[in-house]
Scaffold this motif. Structure first.
Motif, PDB file in Angstrom:
ATOM      1  N   ARG A   1       0.813  -1.214   0.000  1.00 41.27           N
ATOM      2  CA  ARG A   1       0.000   0.000   0.000  1.00 41.27           C
ATOM      3  C   ARG A   1       0.848   1.266   0.000  1.00 41.27           C
TER       4      ARG A   1
ATOM      5  N   ARG B   1       5.865   3.584  -2.378  1.00 41.91           N
ATOM      6  CA  ARG B   1       6.831   4.662  -2.513  1.00 41.91           C
ATOM      7  C   ARG B   1       7.638   4.803  -1.243  1.00 41.91           C
TER       8      ARG B   1
ATOM      9  N   PRO C   1       3.669  -1.542 -10.911  1.00 41.65           N
ATOM     10  CA  PRO C   1       2.239  -1.281 -10.993  1.00 41.65           C
ATOM     11  C   PRO C   1       1.400  -2.411 -10.399  1.00 41.65           C
ATOM     12  N   GLY C   2       0.141  -2.097 -10.125  1.00 43.34           N
ATOM     13  CA  GLY C   2      -0.855  -3.085  -9.738  1.00 43.34           C
ATOM     14  C   GLY C   2      -0.691  -3.626  -8.328  1.00 43.34           C
TER      15      GLY C   2
ATOM     16  N   PRO D   1      -6.948   0.202  -2.868  1.00 45.73           N
ATOM     17  CA  PRO D   1      -8.387   0.099  -2.990  1.00 45.73           C
ATOM     18  C   PRO D   1      -8.773  -0.646  -4.272  1.00 45.73           C
TER      19      PRO D   1
ATOM     20  N   ARG E   1     -10.974  -1.437  -7.723  1.00 44.10           N
ATOM     21  CA  ARG E   1     -11.411  -0.537  -8.778  1.00 44.10           C
ATOM     22  C   ARG E   1     -12.805  -0.022  -8.498  1.00 44.10           C
TER      23      ARG E   1
END
Lengths: 179, 684, 198
Positions: free
Chosen positions: B491, B494, B651-652, B656, B658
């Motif tokens: 989650r 970064r 990515p992915g 949350p 979609r």
């Protein structure tokens, strides 16, 4: 031979580039699919002020849990970003009322309904955030099971706080007040 | 194939000029057909320059020695991978390769950027086409790889032996990928400046690009160090050479940007600064190429002096002026949306991190340029070598390392003294323990001690961040520790990916500090003779010269000198260092004999042996022997940094769903739609 | 030099060979000529580059290495004399400069005198790092001064802003405390919205 290949390349490249000029450009309007705009992989990239404020709230919560924020600082920051989030939510709703209900997926409506129903409500103060309390933390009255307040006048469906129309049958909440 | 190549280059020149004009024009006049044409130019350029690049590759592989470039950098017996790497082994080819990679990125940017940034794309196409125009012009008018000679030599000149190394096959492309990919964020920055759409939108559009180019730069720099280490034979990996500095400069400013951009995303501050950092990174990447190509500063990496330098100088000056003008006229649109809430906050610590990173970039640039400055001011040339750079930059580096540990401990927005105490206790204790242990063991080197202790501090910080983060999720969401850890990473990629990059940095610093304890000696040994050398870890190495054997191999003649090595009583095996005399297919010698070091790499230390030469042509060999502590960790640290970087952009997964995202965004979209309606109403 | 010991040839054959290559030592005992004879010539001596001289204690002397690390090889390689002579074996300049250093040391020069002699001969360019005098001092201290100055300025601006915002916050704080708590409706709505982002 090479020259021929070169001419083929040149013609292909020029055709690709000049075609829009000959044909006249087609305005690529923005598609109105609900997924358009959720093309980011990271929610932090969302430009919605509401989501940004909500993310800040989550971060403040997390920073307090990891011991980085003191309780006073937490309180002050939480208030500021909660206000910002609420302001953004209201602004979005005001816009949403003009455009019409953006939530058209019945499954999502069901999820939202279930989520909104999960909390206990106070007869005077409405739904309370704490799910496991017996008494309202605002006025002290005993909380009641969900469904007791803010029901649709027409079908009895619970209406999420601030909702202007019933998500189930479409009756205006205003109608409820008038009665 | 040179006709096809030439044609493709001229076509590229034409297309690039078209793209840069039409992109700007179409964007300003909002003419859909021009915008579409400009965007398609990016794809067309990619196609055309692919043809040019393939033409050169074919010429190289076919050994068409009538082409001057092919003659200069390959020979008939050059192994195929190196013949391929000759594509960027010489100046002309590397410039073509540069332009080609740029069009790959430009096309990818047009292809991959989400629709909501459509308003920026014509300008992005214009900027990438403009930069392509410059490089294609340099290739065509100053340094053309397709030039033919009046006669056809029977064999080529061969590739420089130092470039005949696997590291050399991948190191320059990686570095180029890093340099060139900065052009894409730069193009978006310029697009945002032109359109005055200077909210955080364009930052989101370039987020991945900046991290990807940072990863490429990091990989390129680390591979460059590795190449220098295994190939140049001095047992070191960083010599503050102007070209190394040139790759380090954009890395520093990009790193600064990756930090300060978070402040703009979260708080809407530092808009001007971020813009400047992106523009600066791009200018520095071009400046780096300028340094390499112009020969104004002497360097081991220098290509032959040529008029290419002037092209770069003119480009640097004109684009510098244009960008300054653009920035100055847009300053009013770059006002901060909020203010710093506290001097003790993550934001403030990022400000100081930026100060040190950019300060370091300045000091490296200053040192690199100082010979020229000194000549201008005093009329005397001076040499600015590693002693200068170390003196100036080691303290800054240690300051940065300290901030790496301090920053994450401070909350965003605000922090109070009591919380700071709670946060700092663990890491500071770790630091003190590390320092005490090292002093007890007898480490006295001040900088090394500082580096190790601060590394302990940073590791303490990162460990604490992970532990408390898992704990918090466990308490807030009732997840068990394994789930909490997985979700924490997924989650907040970064943040936690960033921490992993920091771990890599720590490993890097530890490896650097190990450099203070290296042991080296020279010895001339007859067969059977031996020599001993004690390492910093207290091992006694014995090197016994076995002998020298000579034989032919591939495109070279090899003289291999072998040592039997033992550590204490434990045999380590035979280490063989080579002298290589490269020759062409007629066995005519090319270049001076080069040296291939023998390296026995270990977690503690590397044994690094170089066969320096023979005493009067006999089997008695002169060896240069180095015991390099902790070098392995340098490569490992680089690997960790790249993995951490990859985590932040992966990515992915997680976050949350979609459906809930759609729900959360519904209101915002409604607002956007009604806003557009209003705009349309006003316009109508 | 304490770390490295050059073992004599005889001892090497005796100890190392005995331990590592028992077969060759037997052969050696049989002939016993290899030790006194000069080592064999290479079949292709031209292929190993320029002939090297035997290493003496001077090449490994930390004092001499220290001097050489401050001097730049003038062959154009950009390296210091020590690094060049131990790395670039095609360079004839650095071994010559090394011999010159050794000669000067043998004739009783101090480190500074050696350095001065080289500067007199080749100019200031021969120093790996410029002398800390005159304009060069600017070279050394400018980055540090610039960073410190900007840092101090940042601290000053931040602390001034800080006191201003703190005062504002206090003024605003008394007002905001007077504000009522968030209404229950709003709190529930926030909860629901936050849940969407989980």
């Amino acid at each position: 031979m090479e020259l021929v290949a070169g001419i083929v390349v040149a013609v292909a490249a020029l055709a690709l580039v000049l075609e829009p000029l000959v044909r006249g450009g087609v305005d690529q309007g923005v598609a109105a699919s609900p997924d358009e705009g959720i093309d980011f992989a990271d929610i932090q990239e969302s430009e919605s002020p509401k989501i940004q404020a909500l993310l800040a709230l989550k971060e403040i919560e997390f920073d307090r849990a990891t011991g980085k924020l003191s309780d006073e600082d937490y309180g002050a920051l939480k208030k500021r970003y909660a206000d910002a989030a609420l302001a953004a939510i209201k602004a979005e709703e005001a816009a949403g009322a003009e455009v019409g209900d953006a939530v058209d997926d019945p499954a999502e409506a069901a999820i939202r309904k279930a989520r909104a129903n999960s909390g206990m409500s106070c007869p005077t103060c409405g739904p309370r955030p704490a799910t496991d309390s017996t008494f309202c933390s605002n006025c002290g009255k005993q909380l009641v099971a969900p469904g007791g307040t803010d029901s649709c006048a027409s079908c009895g469906e619970r209406i999420p706080p601030g909702g202007k129309f019933c998500a189930s049958c479409g009756t205006s909440v205003g109608a409820l007040v008038e009665r | 194939m040179t006709i096809l190549g030439q044609l493709a280059l001229w076509l590229a020149l034409l297309l690039a000029a078209w793209g840069s004009v039409v992109g700007i024009l179409g964007g300003i006049q909002q003419r859909a057909e021009l915008i579409q044409s400009a965007r398609r130019t990016s794809y067309a350029l990619f196609g055309v320059l692919s043809v040019a690049t393939i033409a050169l590759v074919v010429a190289l592989l076919r050994h068409d020695f009538n082409v001057q470039y092919v003659w200069a950098y390959t020979s008939r017996n050059l192994p195929t991978p190196y013949a391929l790497s000759a594509l960027y082994g010489g100046q002309a080819g590397s410039l073509l390769f540069w332009a080609f990679i740029l069009t790959v990125f430009a096309a990818a940017a047009q292809w991959l950027t989400p629709r909501r940034y459509d308003h920026l794309m014509p300008y992005v196409a214009a900027v990438t086409s403009g930069v392509t125009l410059f490089f294609v012009a340099v290739v065509l008018f100053a340094s053309n790889p397709f030039e033919r000679m009046a006669f056809t030599p029977p064999d080529g000149n061969g590739l420089n032996p130092q470039l005949q190394n696997p590291g050399m096959v991948i190191h320059p492309p990686m570095l180029y990928l890093g340099y060139i990919s900065i052009t894409i964020p730069f193009a978006f920055a310029v697009a945002a400046l032109i359109t005055k759409r200077l909210d955080t939108g364009w930052l989101h559009a370039i987020r991945r690009w900046t991290i990807v180019s940072w990863i490429f730069l990091t990989t390129g720099i680390v591979l460059g160090m590795w190449w220098a280490y295994v190939e140049l034979g001095w047992g070191g990996y960083w010599a503050w050479d102007p070209v190394e500095n040139a790759s380090f400069l954009p890395w520093l400013t990009m790193t600064a940007f990756l930090h300060s951009v978070m402040i703009q995303e979260k708080r809407g501050m530092l808009k001007k600064w971020n813009m400047i950092l992106i523009v600066l990174s791009f200018m520095l990447s071009i400046f780096g190429t300028f340094i390499t190509r112009s020969g104004i500063i002497s360097s081991v990496h220098s290509f032959a002096q040529s008029s290419v330098g002037y092209f770069f100088l003119v480009f640097l000056i004109t684009s510098g002026i244009a960008l300054t003008w653009l920035l100055v006229t847009r300053l009013p649109d770059l006002e901060a949306e909020s203010q710093l809430e506290s001097m003790v906050s993550r934001e403030a610590s990022f400000l100081f991190n930026n100060l040190l990173l950019v300060g370091m970039a300045f000091s490296v640039l200053w040192g690199t340029m100082f010979p020229i400055i000194s000549e201008l001011v005093r009329g005397t040339q001076v040499t600015v070598g590693p002693p200068f750079f170390n003196q100036v930059n080691i303290p800054i580096g240690l300051g940065l390392l300290a901030l790496t540990g301090i920053g994450p401990l401070i909350a965003w927005r605000k922090a109070s003294t009591r919380n700071l105490k709670r946060q700092f206790t663990g890491p500071v204790v770790t630091m003190l323990i590390v320092a005490a242990v090292l002093i007890a063991v007898g480490v006295r080197d001040f900088y090394a001690l500082m580096a190790f202790a601060l590394s302990g501090f940073v590791v303490g910080t990162i460990g604490q961040e992970f532990i408390r983060g898992v704990g918090a999720r466990n308490r807030l969401h009732g997840e068990n520790y394994a789930v909490a850890f997985a979700r924490l990473m997924a989650r907040n990629r970064r943040r936690y990916g960033g921490y992993i990059v920091h771990l890599g940095i720590v490993v890097f610093f530890v490896a650097f500090a190990g450099n203070a304890f290296k042991k080296e000696m020279e010895a001339s040994l007859e067969p059977g003779e031996s020599v001993t050398l004690r390492s910093a870890f207290g091992y006694e190495y014995t090197f016994t010269h076995i002998g020298v054997s000579q034989y032919e191999q591939l495109n070279r003649f090899v003289s291999a000198a072998s040592l039997d090595v033992t550590r204490g009583d434990e045999p380590m095996g035979i280490m063989t260092s080579e002298k290589r005399q490269y020759w062409n297919s007629f066995k005519e010698a090319q270049f001076q004999p080069s040296t291939e070091a023998a390296i026995e790499s270990g977690l503690r230390e590397d044994v690094y042996v170089v066969y320096a030469g023979s005493v009067e042509g006999t089997e008695e060999a002169v060896y240069s022997i180095t015991l390099n502590p902790l070098v392995w960790w340098l490569w490992f640290g680089g690997f960790v940094m790249v993995i951490g970087g990859a985590i932040t952009v992966w990515p992915g997964g997680g976050g949350p769903t979609r459906a809930s995202l759609r729900r959360a965004m519904a209101g915002y979209h409604a607002q956007m739609v009604s806003g557009e309606k209003e705009e349309a109403a006003i316009a109508g | 030099m304490q770390d490295s010991v050059i073992v004599t040839r005889r001892a090497a054959v005796g100890a190392a060979f005995a331990a590592l290559l028992p077969i060759s030592i037997r052969a050696g005992q049989g002939q016993d000529t290899t030790q006194s004879a000069a080592p064999e010539r290479l079949p292709y001596p031209g292929m190993v580059g320029a002939a090297k001289e035997r290493i003496t204690d001077y090449e490994n002397d930390p004092f001499i290495i220290g001097i050489e690390e401050r001097l730049r090889c003038t062959c154009g390689c950009n390296l210091d004399v020590y690094t060049c002579r131990t790395t670039d074996f095609t360079c004839g300049t650095s071994p010559e400069m090394h011999r010159q250093v050794v000669r000067l040391i043998e004739s009783g020069s101090t480190e500074q005198e050696v350095i001065d002699a080289f500067v007199a001969q080749h100019g200031e360019l021969v120093l790996m790092a410029p002398k800390k005098e005159g304009f060069n001092i600017v070279g050394y201290v400018l980055p540090g001064i610039a960073i410190t100055a900007v840092g101090a300025l940042m601290l000053w601006v931040l602390s001034r802003k800080n006191s201003v915002t703190a005062a504002e916050a206090q003024a605003a704080g008394s007002a905001s405390i007077a504000d009522t708590e968030m209404s229950a409706d709003d709190a529930a709505r926030l909860e629901a919205e936050l849940a969407d982002l989980e």
